[in-house]
Design an enzyme around this catalytic site. Structure first.
Site, PDB file in Angstrom:
ATOM      1  N   ASP A  46       0.845  -1.193   0.000  1.00 41.23           N
ATOM      2  CA  ASP A  46       0.000   0.000   0.000  1.00 41.23           C
ATOM      3  C   ASP A  46       0.881   1.243   0.000  1.00 41.23           C
ATOM      4  O   ASP A  46       1.542   1.539   0.986  1.00 41.23           O
ATOM      5  CB  ASP A  46      -0.898  -0.002   1.241  1.00 41.23           C
ATOM      6  CG  ASP A  46      -1.894   1.153   1.220  1.00 41.23           C
ATOM      7  OD1 ASP A  46      -2.969   0.980   0.631  1.00 41.23           O
ATOM      8  OD2 ASP A  46      -1.570   2.228   1.770  1.00 41.23           O
ATOM      9  N   TYR A  51       3.259   9.714  -0.499  1.00 35.52           N
ATOM     10  CA  TYR A  51       4.328   9.147   0.344  1.00 35.52           C
ATOM     11  C   TYR A  51       5.702   9.358  -0.291  1.00 35.52           C
ATOM     12  O   TYR A  51       6.719   9.177   0.372  1.00 35.52           O
ATOM     13  CB  TYR A  51       4.131   7.637   0.582  1.00 35.52           C
ATOM     14  CG  TYR A  51       2.821   7.241   1.221  1.00 35.52           C
ATOM     15  CD1 TYR A  51       1.964   8.181   1.800  1.00 35.52           C
ATOM     16  CD2 TYR A  51       2.415   5.912   1.244  1.00 35.52           C
ATOM     17  CE1 TYR A  51       0.753   7.801   2.365  1.00 35.52           C
ATOM     18  CE2 TYR A  51       1.207   5.529   1.823  1.00 35.52           C
ATOM     19  CZ  TYR A  51       0.384   6.477   2.375  1.00 35.52           C
ATOM     20  OH  TYR A  51      -0.811   6.098   2.939  1.00 35.52           O
ATOM     21  N   LYS A  76      -2.472   5.902  -4.474  1.00 37.45           N
ATOM     22  CA  LYS A  76      -3.561   6.851  -4.184  1.00 37.45           C
ATOM     23  C   LYS A  76      -3.302   8.199  -4.839  1.00 37.45           C
ATOM     24  O   LYS A  76      -2.150   8.628  -4.965  1.00 37.45           O
ATOM     25  CB  LYS A  76      -3.696   7.058  -2.668  1.00 37.45           C
ATOM     26  CG  LYS A  76      -3.659   5.766  -1.868  1.00 37.45           C
ATOM     27  CD  LYS A  76      -3.897   5.985  -0.384  1.00 37.45           C
ATOM     28  CE  LYS A  76      -3.584   4.704   0.389  1.00 37.45           C
ATOM     29  NZ  LYS A  76      -2.149   4.556   0.722  1.00 37.45           N
ATOM     30  N   HIS A 109      -7.280   9.678  -2.187  1.00 29.63           N
ATOM     31  CA  HIS A 109      -6.653   9.581  -0.857  1.00 29.63           C
ATOM     32  C   HIS A 109      -7.521  10.202   0.248  1.00 29.63           C
ATOM     33  O   HIS A 109      -7.662   9.632   1.325  1.00 29.63           O
ATOM     34  CB  HIS A 109      -5.273  10.256  -0.909  1.00 29.63           C
ATOM     35  CG  HIS A 109      -4.302   9.731   0.084  1.00 29.63           C
ATOM     36  ND1 HIS A 109      -2.956   9.679  -0.151  1.00 29.63           N
ATOM     37  CD2 HIS A 109      -4.463   9.233   1.335  1.00 29.63           C
ATOM     38  CE1 HIS A 109      -2.326   9.163   0.901  1.00 29.63           C
ATOM     39  NE2 HIS A 109      -3.228   8.892   1.817  1.00 29.63           N
TER      40      HIS A 109
HETATM   41  N1  LIG Z   1      -5.206   6.433   3.596  1.00 25.80           N
HETATM   42  C1  LIG Z   1      -4.650   7.149   4.526  1.00 25.80           C
HETATM   43  O1  LIG Z   1      -4.970   8.328   4.729  1.00 25.80           O
HETATM   44  C2  LIG Z   1      -3.586   6.516   5.381  1.00 25.80           C
HETATM   45  C3  LIG Z   1      -3.101   7.182   6.513  1.00 25.80           C
HETATM   46  C4  LIG Z   1      -2.130   6.548   7.284  1.00 25.80           C
HETATM   47  C5  LIG Z   1      -1.674   5.282   6.924  1.00 25.80           C
HETATM   48  N2  LIG Z   1      -2.145   4.670   5.797  1.00 25.80           N
HETATM   49  C6  LIG Z   1      -1.644   3.345   5.369  1.00 25.80           C
HETATM   50  O2  LIG Z   1      -1.695   2.439   6.475  1.00 25.80           O
HETATM   51  C7  LIG Z   1      -0.395   1.896   6.680  1.00 25.80           C
HETATM   52  C8  LIG Z   1      -0.165   1.574   8.135  1.00 25.80           C
HETATM   53  O3  LIG Z   1      -0.420   2.707   8.944  1.00 25.80           O
HETATM   54  P1  LIG Z   1       0.712   3.508   9.749  1.00 25.80           P
HETATM   55  O4  LIG Z   1       1.998   3.309   9.051  1.00 25.80           O
HETATM   56  O5  LIG Z   1       0.252   4.905   9.934  1.00 25.80           O
HETATM   57  O6  LIG Z   1       0.674   2.866  11.196  1.00 25.80           O
HETATM   58  P2  LIG Z   1       0.728   1.402  11.828  1.00 25.80           P
HETATM   59  O7  LIG Z   1       0.986   0.368  10.807  1.00 25.80           O
HETATM   60  O8  LIG Z   1      -0.489   1.278  12.703  1.00 25.80           O
HETATM   61  O9  LIG Z   1       1.971   1.517  12.816  1.00 25.80           O
HETATM   62  C9  LIG Z   1       3.298   1.717  12.348  1.00 25.80           C
HETATM   63  C10 LIG Z   1       4.176   2.002  13.561  1.00 25.80           C
HETATM   64  O10 LIG Z   1       4.147   0.893  14.460  1.00 25.80           O
HETATM   65  C11 LIG Z   1       5.458   0.348  14.601  1.00 25.80           C
HETATM   66  N3  LIG Z   1       5.307  -1.112  14.562  1.00 25.80           N
HETATM   67  C12 LIG Z   1       5.013  -1.868  13.474  1.00 25.80           C
HETATM   68  N4  LIG Z   1       4.928  -3.162  13.811  1.00 25.80           N
HETATM   69  C13 LIG Z   1       5.182  -3.238  15.145  1.00 25.80           C
HETATM   70  C14 LIG Z   1       5.265  -4.315  16.055  1.00 25.80           C
HETATM   71  N5  LIG Z   1       5.063  -5.572  15.675  1.00 25.80           N
HETATM   72  N6  LIG Z   1       5.541  -4.019  17.367  1.00 25.80           N
HETATM   73  C15 LIG Z   1       5.734  -2.750  17.761  1.00 25.80           C
HETATM   74  N7  LIG Z   1       5.677  -1.687  16.945  1.00 25.80           N
HETATM   75  C16 LIG Z   1       5.422  -1.933  15.625  1.00 25.80           C
HETATM   76  C17 LIG Z   1       6.282   0.883  13.455  1.00 25.80           C
HETATM   77  O11 LIG Z   1       7.625   1.059  13.856  1.00 25.80           O
HETATM   78  P3  LIG Z   1       8.927   0.604  12.997  1.00 25.80           P
HETATM   79  O12 LIG Z   1       8.682   0.946  11.553  1.00 25.80           O
HETATM   80  O13 LIG Z   1      10.021   1.402  13.613  1.00 25.80           O
HETATM   81  O14 LIG Z   1       9.094  -0.877  13.216  1.00 25.80           O
HETATM   82  C18 LIG Z   1       5.617   2.237  13.207  1.00 25.80           C
HETATM   83  O15 LIG Z   1       6.118   3.201  14.097  1.00 25.80           O
HETATM   84  C19 LIG Z   1       0.529   2.999   6.140  1.00 25.80           C
HETATM   85  O16 LIG Z   1       1.850   2.554   5.934  1.00 25.80           O
HETATM   86  C20 LIG Z   1      -0.204   3.379   4.883  1.00 25.80           C
HETATM   87  O17 LIG Z   1       0.037   2.413   3.877  1.00 25.80           O
HETATM   88  C21 LIG Z   1      -3.091   5.276   5.027  1.00 25.80           C
END
Ligand SMILES: NC(=O)c1ccc[n+]([C@@H]2O[C@H](COP(=O)([O-])OP(=O)(O)OC[C@H]3O[C@@H](n4cnc5c(N)ncnc54)[C@H](OP(=O)(O)O)[C@@H]3O)[C@@H](O)[C@H]2O)c1
Length: 282
Positions: A46, A51, A76, A109
């Site tokens: 994704d 990004y 997106k 998006h």
């Molecule tokens: N459509 C939208 O508006 C929108 C907005 C936000 C996100 N997204 C999408 O959703 C995806 C995921 O969301 P996100 O990146 O915001 O947050 P997330 O996946 O909920 O959390 C990522 C964070 O958690 C940490 N983490 C990951 N796995 C872990 C584990 N097993 N144990 C402890 N900590 C862990 C990562 O650290 P490290 O990397 O340091 O390991 C990072 O700091 C994004 O990458 C993107 O593709 C979309």
């Protein structure tokens, strides 16, 4: 070998329920992270023009040795490109950055209802063009609220295949999720572990201790059992692997219900509210 379940979309296509998110991964580190994810077994990535790392995703796809139809790539439309001609140019850029001739899924998006005269309808009609010409196998939206979805359904031909919304135990976003389900729109849960914020919650850690899994695995498994599509982000190799190992255990009804009691409503958001988010001037 772990088999990732597929979710059926309303246009006949399917999407792997677990993917890998690349938001906030440095462009220079993206190819390495996505390559690691492919090695672990992820087949769904994704990304977004916003990004700035679509090129790294494309590089990893090409060097993976995987056939194009073995990977599912989402991107997106960026927030400054809602006007129809801007959207067409942005989509050309996305395919060019990825180095692909099609994406599996392309999303608006953010709805940006306070910008562009509130006209995300003409933007959606342009995504319908991309689906018709085959360059986007499926099309959908992100951060759309109930009224935004209803407007597209009433005024356009294609019903979005997915709505990608913020959703995790601190923000159940239930009204939007349930409305999507009623209309045949699959829910993708972004920030599925609330960027790590839910992992220290005593309810989560107690369940994790009980089932012998990590807090992140428990929360991701909860999403899987609720039929949401998830793509946790990590640049830590051990966590990329940990987040993938969620198909060899199950949460019982008590655990599922307990995780559903943590909702904080809008206070649980880690990101902006879709009704008011307006990151560009238009
Ligand atoms: N459509 C939208 O508006 C929108 C907005 C936000 C996100 N997204 C999408 O959703 C995806 C995921 O969301 P996100 O990146 O915001 O947050 P997330 O996946 O909920 O959390 C990522 C964070 O958690 C940490 N983490 C990951 N796995 C872990 C584990 N097993 N144990 C402890 N900590 C862990 C990562 O650290 P490290 O990397 O340091 O390991 C990072 O700091 C994004 O990458 C993107 O593709 C979309």
């Amino acid at each position: 070998m772990t088999t990732i379940p597929n979710i059926q979309l309303n246009d006949g296509n399917t999407i792997p329920q677990l993917g890998f998110g690349v938001f906030q991964i440095d462009p220079g580190e993206t190819a390495e992270a996505v390559t690691r994810a492919f090695e672990v077994g992820y087949r769904h990535i994704d990304t977004a023009e916003g990004y700035g790392n679509e090129a790294g995703v494309g590089e990893a796809v090409r060097s993976s040795g995987l056939a194009r139809d073995e990977v599912f790539i989402t991107s997106k439309l960026d927030n400054d490109s809602h006007r129809p001609d801007d959207a067409r140019a942005a989509f050309d850029r996305t395919l060019s950055e990825l180095g692909l001739d099609y994406v599996d899924l392309f999303l608006i998006h953010w709805p940006l209802p306070t910008l562009y005269d509130g006209d995300y309808v003409s933007t959606w009609r342009v995504l319908e063009e991309f689906k018709q010409d085959g360059r986007a196998r499926s099309i959908g939206v992100s951060n759309f609220q109930v009224d935004h979805l209803d407007r597209l359904i009433a005024e356009c031909d294609a019903v979005p295949a997915v709505n990608q919304i913020e959703l995790h135990p601190y923000l159940l976003n239930e009204e939007v999720r349930a409305h999507g389900e009623a209309k045949g729109i699959a829910t993708e849960a972004w920030s599925p572990i609330a960027k790590g914020e839910v992992l220290d919650d005593p309810v989560v850690t107690e369940i994790a201790d009980r089932v012998g899994r990590s807090p992140a695995q428990v929360v991701l498994r909860w999403h899987i059992q609720r039929n949401s599509i998830v793509f946790p982000k990590s640049t830590t190799p051990e966590r990329i692997e940990e987040n993938f190992r969620i198909f060899d255990f199950e949460l019982d009804d008590d655990a599922m219900q307990a995780l559903g009691t943590l909702d904080r409503g809008d206070d649980g958001r880690t990101g902006p509210h879709p009704d008011t988010f307006a990151p560009v001037s238009a």
